[in-house]
Motif scaffolding. Structure first.
Motif, short mmCIF file in Angstrom:
data_model
loop_
_atom_site.label_atom_id
_atom_site.label_comp_id
_atom_site.label_asym_id
_atom_site.label_seq_id
_atom_site.Cartn_x
_atom_site.Cartn_y
_atom_site.Cartn_z
N GLY A 1 11.60 -2.40 7.51
CA GLY A 1 11.53 -3.16 6.27
C GLY A 1 10.18 -3.08 5.61
O GLY A 1 10.07 -2.87 4.39
N SER A 2 9.12 -3.24 6.40
CA SER A 2 7.77 -3.25 5.82
C SER A 2 7.36 -1.87 5.31
O SER A 2 6.50 -1.77 4.43
CB SER A 2 6.76 -3.72 6.87
N ASN A 3 7.98 -0.80 5.81
CA ASN A 3 7.62 0.54 5.36
C ASN A 3 8.58 1.04 4.29
O ASN A 3 8.18 1.31 3.16
CB ASN A 3 7.60 1.49 6.56
N ASP A 4 9.86 1.17 4.63
CA ASP A 4 10.82 1.74 3.69
C ASP A 4 11.06 0.84 2.49
O ASP A 4 11.36 1.33 1.39
CB ASP A 4 12.14 2.03 4.41
N SER B 1 13.03 8.29 4.22
CA SER B 1 11.68 8.56 3.72
C SER B 1 11.53 10.03 3.34
O SER B 1 11.03 10.37 2.27
CB SER B 1 10.65 8.18 4.78
N HIS B 2 11.98 10.92 4.24
CA HIS B 2 11.92 12.34 3.93
C HIS B 2 12.74 12.65 2.68
O HIS B 2 12.33 13.47 1.83
CB HIS B 2 12.47 13.17 5.11
N THR B 3 13.89 11.99 2.57
CA THR B 3 14.77 12.23 1.43
C THR B 3 14.10 11.85 0.11
O THR B 3 14.11 12.62 -0.86
CB THR B 3 16.07 11.41 1.60
N LEU B 4 13.52 10.65 0.06
CA LEU B 4 12.89 10.19 -1.17
C LEU B 4 11.69 11.05 -1.54
O LEU B 4 11.49 11.41 -2.71
CB LEU B 4 12.46 8.73 -1.03
N ILE B 5 10.87 11.40 -0.56
CA ILE B 5 9.69 12.22 -0.84
C ILE B 5 10.12 13.61 -1.32
O ILE B 5 9.53 14.18 -2.24
CB ILE B 5 8.80 12.31 0.41
N GLY B 6 11.18 14.15 -0.71
CA GLY B 6 11.70 15.43 -1.20
C GLY B 6 12.18 15.34 -2.64
O GLY B 6 11.96 16.25 -3.44
N LYS C 1 -2.14 -2.65 -9.37
CA LYS C 1 -1.26 -2.41 -8.21
C LYS C 1 -0.90 -3.76 -7.57
O LYS C 1 -1.49 -4.18 -6.58
CB LYS C 1 -1.93 -1.48 -7.21
N PHE C 2 0.06 -4.42 -8.17
CA PHE C 2 0.51 -5.72 -7.67
C PHE C 2 2.04 -5.71 -7.69
O PHE C 2 2.67 -4.95 -8.42
CB PHE C 2 -0.02 -6.85 -8.55
N ILE C 3 2.62 -6.55 -6.84
CA ILE C 3 4.08 -6.63 -6.75
C ILE C 3 4.50 -8.09 -6.82
O ILE C 3 4.14 -8.88 -5.93
CB ILE C 3 4.59 -6.01 -5.43
N ALA D 1 0.82 -1.21 0.00
CA ALA D 1 0.00 0.00 0.00
C ALA D 1 0.86 1.26 0.00
O ALA D 1 0.56 2.23 -0.71
CB ALA D 1 -0.93 -0.01 1.20
N VAL D 2 1.95 1.25 0.79
CA VAL D 2 2.82 2.42 0.85
C VAL D 2 3.50 2.65 -0.50
O VAL D 2 3.70 3.79 -0.93
CB VAL D 2 3.88 2.24 1.96
#
Length: 445
Positions: free
Chosen positions: A273-276, A178-183, A424-426, A128-129
């Motif tokens: 791991g599950s988020n980043d 996370s902040h880095t990638l979103i920026g 939306k599949f992985i 989802a993320v």
């Protein structure tokens, strides 16, 4: 007579001062077994990913005489997995600092333990993320990700994120990947809008960016508040003075405190791991859709019975929207949806345009009978239609000015769910590749 003397500065080549006994020993050399495990895991990941990618492409019947897309695919995957590797060793300290400092685990054991649970976190993540991050990208670049502009976008945001992570790691500055990638994603969106002669702010979905920004802003505050409350609660309930003092020598804390520290290290590693890990998955899927759309643009594994329901739901959804809005379909409904996603300005043509695109999707799915049977020439356009419809439904659903009936809203939500199942599949090999890159990066940390 003044007898005070000052200490002479150490001469060049003097032996370094010994590490205090209470400090963890972080200068242990890597043993041959560790190196073999690292190389073995890396080889397994590369072989499994390569085999799965080639098998998927061959099964999809994607045949090309031009090797350039596959070269670009290899470079893009290398950079994307490189970001996850850097992310792993950049964020290692977040999970292992407490167990190493308190001597609950030796440093080498701690990073391997953390790397393993980072690996598990990626494998068991939902995805989802991953697609939430992708929705921040400019709509025209997502629709044409296989173009030179699309690859430039992916390379730019990943390389910028990698350089920032490496720079902050080298200087020892705590920073969030996370902040880095979103920026980086926001920077790409603004630059893309300026390059097309538009206002830079129009290149970003600010509603989605604000939503993500709030979570990034509030999460440190929530963590600070919860940690402070837990510490105060412990001080009030547990009256053991040694728990609130720094470690003495190499003595670990009491067993139950040690178990709690290892448990928190495990949880942080798994959550990381599950988020980043999902951020890398989303970008890799975007790369795969742009280079080998026949294999990855649509979920070819979707069962036929679900495809039949998909087609029927599209017809019902279109009919409910016809009862809501007058049928004045614009000449180019897809351009109407694209413009809406870029500007967020609701026009009278939007609902009829969405109705037309929903109907076209249902017709195409019914015509082919299965997503696996969609011809190569139609795959890209069908996926783009599904993306436009899904994102438009997501935004319109929150806009009361669209004046959709309750039935139309319910049908649109159900139809969006089917679209997301189709796009939306992985694949498992992508999860494995990202998991190994992040896990090995954590071990190197």
């Amino acid at each position: 007579m003044n007898t005070a003397t000052s200490a002479a500065p150490p001469f060049r080549g003097a032996a370094p001062s010994p590490v205090p006994a209470s400090r963890p020993k972080l200068d242990q050399k890597t043993g041959p077994m560790t190196i073999l495990v690292f190389i073995g895991l890396l080889a397994i990941g590369l072989l499994f990913s390569s085999y799965s990618l080639v098998s998927d492409v061959q099964e999809a019947g994607s045949v090309t005489t031009n090797w350039v897309p596959y070269l670009l695919l290899g470079v893009a995957l290398f950079i994307a997995l490189g970001f996850e590797f850097v992310n792993g060793f950049h964020d290692t300290a977040n999970a292992v600092a407490t167990v190493i400092y308190t001597h609950s685990l030796p440093p080498n054991v701690a990073v391997i333990w953390s790397g393993f649970f980072n690996f598990l976190g990626v494998l068991l993540s939902s995805g989802a993320v991953a697609f939430g991050i992708i929705s921040l990208l400019p709509v025209e670049l997502i629709l044409h990700v296989g173009s030179s502009a699309g690859f430039a976008m992916v390379f730019a945001l990943l390389i910028a994120a990698i350089l920032w992570n490496l720079g902050t790691w080298w200087l020892g500055l705590p920073a969030s990947s996370s902040h880095t990638l979103i920026g980086s994603i926001l920077g790409v969106g603004i630059a893309n809008a300026l390059m097309h002669g538009r206002d830079g702010t129009s290149g970003v979905d600010w509603a989605q960016a604000t939503k993500i920004g709030y979570s990034l802003l509030l999460s440190p505050l929530v963590g600070f508040g919860c940690a402070a409350l837990l510490l105060l609660a412990l001080r009030a309930l547990v009256k053991r003075k040694e728990l609130y003092e720094e470690p003495k020598g190499n003595q670990p804390p009491p067993l139950w405190i040690r178990a709690l520290l290892v448990l928190t290290c495990t949880g942080v590693s798994f959550a990381h791991g599950s988020n980043d890990g999902q951020k890398g998955m989303g970008l890799i899927m975007l790369i795969l859709v742009g280079t080998v759309p026949m294999a990855y643009a649509l979920n070819r594994a979707m069962p036929v019975d679900q495809v039949v329901q998909f087609s029927a739901l599209a017809q019902v959804t279109q009919q409910s929207m016809r009862n809501t809005a007058s049928i004045v379909v614009p000449n180019d409904p897809r351009e109407t949806l694209t413009t809406y996603l870029r500007t967020k300005e609701l026009t009278p043509e939007l609902v009829p345009a969405l109705s037309a695109v929903v109907g076209d999707i249902g017709t195409q799915v019914k015509e082919h009978g299965s997503l696996a049977k969609v011809p190569a020439a139609a795959v890209g356009n069908m996926r783009n239609d599904m993306y436009l419809a899904s994102e438009t439904i997501r935004i319109v659903d929150k806009n009361d000015a669209a004046q959709l009936s309750p039935d139309a809203k319910a049908n649109l939500k159900a139809f969006k769910s089917k679209i997301d199942d189709a796009t939306k599949f992985i694949p498992l090999w992508v999860k494995v590749a990202v998991a190994i890159a992040l896990g090995l990066g954590t071990m190197v940390g």
